[in-house]
Design a protein around this motif. Sequence first.
Motif, mmCIF file in Angstrom:
data_model
loop_
_atom_site.group_PDB
_atom_site.id
_atom_site.type_symbol
_atom_site.label_atom_id
_atom_site.label_comp_id
_atom_site.label_asym_id
_atom_site.label_seq_id
_atom_site.Cartn_x
_atom_site.Cartn_y
_atom_site.Cartn_z
ATOM 1 N N THR A 65 0.848 -1.036 0.123
ATOM 2 C CA THR A 65 0.032 0.018 0.156
ATOM 3 C C THR A 65 0.790 1.187 -0.076
ATOM 4 N N ASN A 66 0.476 2.536 -0.481
ATOM 5 C CA ASN A 66 0.806 3.636 -0.337
ATOM 6 C C ASN A 66 0.662 4.161 1.099
ATOM 7 N N GLY A 67 -0.100 3.628 1.708
ATOM 8 C CA GLY A 67 -0.292 4.017 3.407
ATOM 9 C C GLY A 67 -1.221 5.279 3.499
ATOM 10 N N TRP A 68 -1.943 5.813 2.510
ATOM 11 C CA TRP A 68 -2.698 7.105 2.782
ATOM 12 C C TRP A 68 -3.785 6.467 3.639
ATOM 13 N N HIS A 69 -4.418 5.669 3.574
ATOM 14 C CA HIS A 69 -5.535 4.947 4.339
ATOM 15 C C HIS A 69 -5.162 4.184 5.430
ATOM 16 N N LEU A 70 -3.875 4.118 5.522
ATOM 17 C CA LEU A 70 -3.573 2.711 6.559
ATOM 18 C C LEU A 70 -4.047 3.051 7.971
ATOM 19 N N ALA A 71 -3.635 4.388 8.539
ATOM 20 C CA ALA A 71 -3.941 4.742 9.953
ATOM 21 C C ALA A 71 -5.236 4.269 10.203
ATOM 22 N N ARG A 72 -6.279 4.759 9.334
ATOM 23 C CA ARG A 72 -7.799 4.259 9.584
ATOM 24 C C ARG A 72 -8.027 2.802 9.463
ATOM 25 N N ARG A 73 -7.463 1.935 8.804
ATOM 26 C CA ARG A 73 -7.875 0.630 8.587
ATOM 27 C C ARG A 73 -7.163 -0.245 9.237
ATOM 28 N N ALA B 13 1.519 15.673 -2.450
ATOM 29 C CA ALA B 13 1.411 16.566 -1.094
ATOM 30 C C ALA B 13 0.660 15.790 -0.160
ATOM 31 N N GLY B 14 1.373 15.601 1.263
ATOM 32 C CA GLY B 14 0.612 15.105 2.376
ATOM 33 C C GLY B 14 0.959 13.422 2.269
ATOM 34 N N SER B 15 1.459 12.957 1.078
ATOM 35 C CA SER B 15 1.729 11.450 1.181
ATOM 36 C C SER B 15 2.712 10.962 2.245
#
Length: 310
Positions: A134-142, A171-173
């Motif tokens: 994963t690129n990790g963008w949604h990882l904290a939530r899931r 940006a932000g990634s």
Amino acid sequence: MRRTFASHRYLVHDPATGMTHRAPDPQPTGRIILDDTIVASWPVPAAADLDRHTPASVCWSPIVRCNLHCPQCLDDTTVPELSAMERHRIAGVLAEVELLGVDISGGEPLLLRDLTTLASTIRDGGRSVVSVTTNGWHLARRAPELARCLDAIRISLDGPDPARHDAIRGAGSFARATDGIRAAVAEGIPVQIQTVLMHRTAETLQDLVDLAHGIGANGFTALQMLPIGASAALSTEMLTDEQARRVFAALRVPPGLRVRLRTRDAAGNFTVIRADGRVWRNTISALSIGGLHPLRGATDLILTSRDGTA
């Protein structure tokens, strides 16, 4: 650290690194708990020496959609995605095949609402370990739900700080990815940080290794860029395997962190299942793909002598 691996006789697959090791003694078949320090000491045979009718592991990319647009992406974004019903059919096929490992990739797999169901279906077959790249963008939530169905997670980083990572991924990634890594570590998911090795990232490799150690990752992998998909336009960024080995040999590896270089020659004959349900394999040189055909059942994953079986 003791964690979950998959084994079949003398072969043991690590879901974090994606490497298949040869054990000195036969192991119980299926999902087993082993000490990762011991497994890491076992040799990694070439794919042609595994003596298997099916691949030891596969990468399944059930989605081509992604919230980021990385220039080194291997995905062909023109490939259509299957329906949810067809995705679940393929997960069922992968659960039945004698695979040791399945890595669910993309696109960005965390955009799939049914990701945990797909991973659970494969893992519940009892043969394979399951990881997600994963690129990790949604990882904290899931991360909490993924902890119940994954044996490892691989997060892609292209730079050791926001300036260098975000310049490639957006940006932000960087902040989203590192927040996700910390969340996964807190949930007890084995984490592997990986980066695509290019001329522009080679100079930051030491800083990435230090970041991986400081943030609590189990390991770090540098992947030689393959000229497949979008990355075909970046041929001038490619290092030779010899150049990559020299860069890697100069690294100072922190205690307890396992680092790995996947050279281009080691990526030959790797099996990928695309979002449209078709199977392809990297050619021996890993400079192109071949053998494209639909995945209808377990026999469609059988290797041929051309694929490098013994």
